[in-house]
Write an enzyme that holds these catalytic residues in place. Structure first.
Site, PDB file in Angstrom:
ATOM      1  N   GLN A  41       0.663  -1.052  -0.109  1.00 47.17           N
ATOM      2  CA  GLN A  41      -0.017  -0.075   0.030  1.00 47.17           C
ATOM      3  C   GLN A  41       1.040   1.304  -0.005  1.00 47.17           C
ATOM      4  O   GLN A  41       2.018   1.329   0.411  1.00 47.17           O
ATOM      5  CB  GLN A  41      -1.016  -0.145   1.169  1.00 47.17           C
ATOM      6  CG  GLN A  41      -1.634  -1.218   1.657  1.00 47.17           C
ATOM      7  CD  GLN A  41      -0.834  -1.951   2.857  1.00 47.17           C
ATOM      8  OE1 GLN A  41       0.473  -2.210   2.666  1.00 47.17           O
ATOM      9  NE2 GLN A  41      -1.605  -2.530   3.815  1.00 47.17           N
TER      10      GLN A  41
ATOM     11  N   TYR B 294       2.439 -16.934  47.437  1.00 50.74           N
ATOM     12  CA  TYR B 294       1.925 -18.195  47.484  1.00 50.74           C
ATOM     13  C   TYR B 294       2.749 -18.986  46.241  1.00 50.74           C
ATOM     14  O   TYR B 294       3.350 -19.992  46.316  1.00 50.74           O
ATOM     15  CB  TYR B 294       0.442 -18.321  47.097  1.00 50.74           C
ATOM     16  CG  TYR B 294      -0.126 -19.543  47.032  1.00 50.74           C
ATOM     17  CD1 TYR B 294       0.652 -20.864  46.783  1.00 50.74           C
ATOM     18  CD2 TYR B 294      -1.688 -19.690  46.991  1.00 50.74           C
ATOM     19  CE1 TYR B 294      -0.060 -22.060  46.618  1.00 50.74           C
ATOM     20  CE2 TYR B 294      -2.185 -20.921  46.454  1.00 50.74           C
ATOM     21  CZ  TYR B 294      -1.606 -21.976  46.525  1.00 50.74           C
ATOM     22  OH  TYR B 294      -2.191 -23.245  46.358  1.00 50.74           O
TER      23      TYR B 294
ATOM     24  N   GLY C 285     -10.186 -24.157  48.301  1.00 49.52           N
ATOM     25  CA  GLY C 285     -10.199 -24.888  47.079  1.00 49.52           C
ATOM     26  C   GLY C 285      -9.754 -26.249  47.051  1.00 49.52           C
ATOM     27  O   GLY C 285     -10.059 -26.983  46.139  1.00 49.52           O
TER      28      GLY C 285
END
Lengths: 257, 551
Positions: free
Chosen positions: B149, B335, B448
C-alpha cells in the site's frame, strides 16, 4: 451386632485422640474457665451485657407455614430467637496444637447443630446464630481442644500456624492479640478476635507443657508419631484415593491396572 | 545431573541467619516495614508522588503493619540470587513481564499451505531464494512497515526492536540454503539426538516464527497478536510473489495465515472466562513446557528442566493469570513463589530422582500400576512432609498450607511421572499426595483444596472429551484447574517430567520447542529463574519501552 463407629482409621495415639474428639458421646475435658463477659470481650461481636442483635422476629412470633421439615428439625436457641449469624475462628499451630483444622470440622459436625464450618490450613471457622456461637466457643476455649499458646482466636490476619514459636512458646500473631504475662505465666488477650483493643486483658490460662501437648495431639509429625507407624491410616488413604480414581471417568478396564 | 543435596539448608541459613532446625525465634522487634529495603524505598517514592499529585497513595502505616516478623528474602532456586520479596511480584520484575510478553507475542505459521497455493494453484515457483526474499519482506512488514500500500502510517522501528520473523524446517537441504539471519538452525540449537527426533517429526515442512512487538500485546491483547501477524503475512505474500490484491487465491493466503496454518500459544476461552487466543488461560501445560528450553541446554538433567518449567508456570499461570487476570491483588505472588525459591521443591524433585534410580534403576522403568503409584507418592510425600517438620524454617518459608501442598504434591507427581514415564500417572499421584497430606497434618490448603484436590483423581486416567485429556494437553481451561494458585505451575512440571526423564526433545510439540530455541528472544527461556533474578536486581532489559515517543 450394633455398629460401632470408628470415626477415623488407626491405632496410634494420634488416631485415638482423633476418634475421641469426633465421638459426640465423649465429653471434652474442661481445662479452664472463662466468664461469659470474658468470652464476649474476646469474640468482640457485641459489648458485654448488650442484647443479641436479631435479623428476624422470634420463630414463635413469625407464624411459620405448615412444613414437615420445620416440624422435624428443632431450631437451635439462636435460631428460635432470630439471632444474626456470627462466627468464631481458631488458628492451630503445627507445633502440637491439640487439634487441627480438619479435626475441628469433623468434630464440630458430629457435635454441634445449626453450623456452617470452613477449613483452611491456617484457620478454621464455625458460623452459627450468635448465641449458639457463644455457647460453642465457650465450650471449645475451656476444653482440651484449646491451648493458650498454640491455639489462636483470630478473625482475620490469621497467619502463624506454620511460623516458629516465640521465646515463650507462643504462636506468632501479626496483630499481637495476646501477650504472655510472665508474672502469672498466663496468656492474656489484649485485643479481640478482630484485632481491636479490649478494655481489660482477658486471661485464657497457662500454656500446657510440651510433653502434655504431644500426648494430646491429633497430628502425625516426624518429631512425634510418624504416619508411617500407623499402617491402617495409610491403607485408608490408598482406599480413598483408588475409590475416587476408579470410581470416576476411566480409560482402564481392570482394577489395579 | 545434580544429586539430592538439601540445598535448602543453606538457603534457610541465608534467609533467617538462624539455625534451620530451631523451633523458636523472636518476633515484633524487626522494625516493621523499615527492615525492608524495597518497602522503605516504596515509602520514600510514594511520599513524593503523593505530594506531587495531591492524592495519598501507598502508605504501609495505614495497612496491617508489615514486618512483625522477619520479612524473608528469597533465594531463586538453582541460582545465587537472594532477593527482596517485593521484587518477585511481576509488577516489580521486568523479566517476569517479558516472559509473558514473549510467549503472548509469538505466533507460529506454517508455510506449506501458502507454498502449495503458489505452486499448485498459481503455477509460481517457490525456491530457497523466493523464501529468503519473503523473509526479508516480512521482517520489514511485521514491525509495522507497508509493503503493497502507499501513503501508509508506519511504526517507528525503535518501538519494535523486539519484532522479527524467523524460519525453520526439518529439511536439512532446504535449511542449508536459507538465509542464516532468519533461520533457527535445529542442528545447531539442539543436541544431536534431540535434533534428530525433531527433524523426523517436523519432516520437510517449513514454519515461520512471528514475534509481534511487545507493545502490541500490551496495548491490545493476545488475540490481536495472531491478527497482526496474519495481516502482515498476507500482505507480504502478495508483495513477495507479485500477486494481485484482489485475486481469489489471496483469500486462501489470508485463511492460511490467519487460521489454517496458525499455531497460537493459547487457545480461545469460553464465555465464562472469555479471553482471546494467546492469553494465559488458554495455554496447555505441554506448550508451557515446550517454551522452556532447559531440555536442550541441560539434556542430562531432567530435574532442572522440570523445575524450570514449573518456575515459568508459576509466573504465567499463578502470578499473572490467576493472580491478576482472574483475581487481582498481592497475595498470589507470595503463594506461587514457593515452587521456585529457596531450593525446597528443588530438593524434593532431586530426592525423587535419586529414589527412582535407587528403586527402579532408571527412569520410566516402574510399572504404571495402582500399587506403584501409591508407593512412590507415599514415600516421596512422607519425605517432603517430614522435611517441613524437621526444619521449622522450611515450614516457615512455606507458611501457607497451600504452598506446602503444592510442593509436596508436585514432588510426588513429578517423581511418579518420571518413574513411570506417564504424566497421567503423575497427575494421579498428585491427588494421592493431597489425601496423604491432609491425613498426616490434619490440614491442607485453602478451601479450593477441598474441591479440585479431593475429586481430581477421578479424571486422571481419562482421555475422552468432556471427561479428560492427555495431561500434556490440559491447561488452565480444564475443568477445576483454574481455581487454585500453586497448582498449574506444578501441573506444568508433571507434564514436563516424564518427557524430560525419557530424553524426549519436547513435551507436546516439536514445533513450539524449536520456536523458542531462539537466542534473539528477550527472555532467556533456558535459564528461567536466573532471568527472574536479573529482573529482581534491575539488570534485565525488557522490550516494549516507549522512550522513542515520550518526553
Amino acid at each position: 451386632m450394633v455398629y460401632k463407629a470408628q470415626f477415623v482409621p488407626g491405632e496410634s495415639i494420634v488416631s485415638k485422640n482423633r476418634k475421641k474428639y469426633m465421638d459426640p458421646e465423649y465429653k471434652f475435658k474442661k481445662l479452664r474457665s472463662l466468664s461469659d463477659e470474658d468470652l464476649v470481650l474476646v469474640l468482640g461481636h457485641r459489648a458485654p451485657g448488650e442484647d443479641f442483635k436479631s435479623v428476624h422476629p422470634p420463630l414463635d412470633e413469625m407464624g411459620e407455614p405448615d412444613c414437615i421439615i420445620r416440624e422435624l428439625v428443632e431450631p437451635t436457641e439462636g435460631a428460635k430467637a432470630g439471632d444474626r449469624i456470627r462466627y468464631v475462628q481458631f488458628t492451630d499451630s503445627v507445633y502440637f496444637a491439640p487439634i487441627t483444622p480438619y479435626q475441628r470440622a469433623w468434630a464440630y459436625l458430629h457435635r454441634y447443630r445449626g453450623i456452617d464450618t470452613g477449613t483452611l490450613s491456617g484457620r478454621q471457622i464455625i458460623e452459627a446464630r450468635e448465641r449458639d456461637v457463644e455457647k460453642y466457643a465457650k465450650e471449645l476455649i475451656e476444653s482440651e481442644t484449646f491451648d493458650p499458646a498454640r491455639t489462636g482466636i483470630r478473625g482475620r490476619t490469621v497467619h502463624g500456624h506454620a511460623v516458629r514459636l516465640d521465646e515463650n512458646g507462643l504462636m506468632f500473631d501479626a496483630m499481637q492479640r495476646y501477650i504472655f504475662d510472665a508474672d502469672s505465666g498466663e496468656v492474656k488477650y489484649v485485643k479481640n478476635m478482630g484485632g481491636e483493643p479490649i478494655d481489660r486483658p482477658v486471661s485464657v490460662g497457662k500454656p500446657l507443657p510440651d510433653e502434655e501437648l504431644e500426648k494430646m495431639t491429633t497430628m502425625f509429625r516426624a518429631d512425634g508419631v510418624s504416619i508411617t507407624k500407623d499402617p491402617e491410616v495409610l491403607e485408608v488413604v490408598n482406599a480413598v484415593h483408588w475409590g475416587r480414581t476408579f470410581g470416576g471417568y476411566k480409560s482402564v478396564n481392570r482394577e489395579g491396572q | 545431573m545434580v544429586d539430592s543435596r538439601k540445598l535448602y539448608i543453606d538457603s534457610m541459613k541465608k534467609k533467617f541467619q538462624e539455625k534451620p532446625e530451631d523451633k523458636k525465634t523472636q518476633f515484633y522487634n524487626y522494625g516493621t516495614w523499615k527492615q525492608s529495603k524495597s518497602k522503605s524505598k516504596f515509602v520514600e517514592s510514594s511520599k513524593k508522588i503523593s505530594a506531587e499529585r495531591g492524592i495519598p497513595g501507598y502508605n504501609p502505616d495505614v495497612g496491617l503493619a508489615q514486618g512483625q516478623r522477619l520479612l524473608m528474602p528469597y533465594q531463586l532456586s538453582h541460582t545465587d540470587y537472594i532477593v527482596d520479596m517485593d521484587d518477585i511480584h511481576f509488577m516489580n520484575n521486568a523479566a517476569m513481564q517479558q516472559l509473558w510478553d514473549d510467549i503472548r507475542r509469538t505466533v507460529i505459521v506454517g508455510m506449506d499451505m501458502a507454498h502449495n497455493i503458489l505452486e499448485k494453484r498459481l503455477g509460481k515457483e517457490v525456491t530457497p531464494e523466493t523464501i529468503n526474499h519473503y523473509m526479508e519482506l516480512i521482517n520489514h512488514t511485521m514491525p509495522g512497515g507497508a509493503v503493497i500500500q502507499e501513503h501508509m502510517c508506519e511504526v517507528n522501528p525503535e518501538l519494535a526492536t523486539d519484532c522479527y520473523v524467523k524460519i525453520f524446517t526439518g529439511d536439512d537441504e532446504l535449511a542449508d540454503q536459507l538465509d542464516n539471519r532468519f533461520l533457527i538452525d535445529i542442528n545447531k540449537e539442539f543436541p544431536e539426538d534431540q535434533a534428530q527426533q525433531i527433524k523426523e517429526n517436523i519432516g520437510k515442512s517449513t514454519y515461520q516464527v512471528v514475534r509481534v512487538p511487545t507493545l502490541v500485546g500490551r496495548v491490545c491483547d493476545g488475540g490481536t497478536i495472531s491478527r497482526w501477524s496474519g495481516m502482515q503475512i498476507g500482505m507480504t505474500m502478495m508483495g513477495a510473489y507479485n500477486m494481485a490484491a484482489g485475486e481469489a487465491a489471496t483469500a486462501d493466503f489470508s485463511y492460511a495465515a490467519k487460521h489454517a496454518s496458525v499455531i497460537n500459544m493459547g487457545s480461545f476461552m469460553p464465555a465464562r472466562r472469555a479471553r482471546a487466543n494467546n492469553e494465559p488461560g488458554g495455554i496447555p501445560f505441554g506448550v508451557m513446557a515446550d517454551c522452556v528450553q532447559s531440555s536442550r541446554l541441560y539434556p542430562d538433567d531432567p530435574g532442572r528442566h522440570t523445575l524450570e518449567a514449573i518456575a515459568a508456570g508459576a509466573v504465567v499461570y499463578d502470578q499473572i493469570y490467576l493472580g491478576s487476570y482472574m483475581s487481582g491483588g498481592v497475595g498470589f505472588t507470595q503463594y506461587a513463589s514457593a515452587t521456585y525459591t529457596d531450593n525446597i521443591l528443588e530438593d524434593f524433585i532431586y530426592y525423587g530422582i535419586d529414589y527412582i534410580k535407587d528403586k527402579y534403576g532408571d527412569f520410566c522403568a516402574a510399572p504404571t500400576t495402582k500399587d506403584e503409584i501409591e508407593k512412590i507418592s507415599t514415600d516421596i510425600g512422607v519425605y517432603c512432609l517430614e522435611t517441613y517438620e524437621k526444619y521449622p524454617t522450611v515450614m516457615e518459608s512455606h507458611f501457607g498450607g497451600s504452598q506446602r501442598a503444592a510442593c509436596i504434591s508436585a514432588a510426588s507427581g513429578c517423581a511418579t511421572a518420571m518413574a513411570t514415564g506417564s504424566a497421567q500417572a503423575g497427575s494421579n499421584a498428585w491427588y494421592h499426595s493431597m489425601i496423604l497430606h491432609k491425613e498426616e497434618m490434619g490440614r491442607l490448603g485453602f478451601y479450593g483444596y477441598d474441591l479440585q484436590d479431593m475429586c481430581g483423581s477421578s479424571n486422571t486416567f481419562s482421555f475422552r472429551s468432556d471427561e479428560g485429556l492427555p495431561f500434556e494437553m490440559r491447561g488452565p481451561n480444564y475443568p477445576n484447574y483454574a481455581m487454585n494458585v500453586g497448582h498449574m505451575s506444578a501441573y506444568t512440571g508433571i507434564a514436563t517430567a516424564p518427557h524430560a526423564a525419557r530424553g524426549d526433545a519436547w513435551t507436546l510439540s516439536p514445533i513450539i520447542k524449536v520456536a523458542f530455541a531462539d537466542k534473539h528472544l528477550n527472555f532467556d527461556f533456558g535459564h528461567v529463574t536466573d532471568c527472574y533474578g536479573k529482573g529482581c536486581m534491575k539488570e534485565f532489559m525488557p522490550a516494549g519501552e516507549r522512550d522513542a515517543i515520550i518526553p
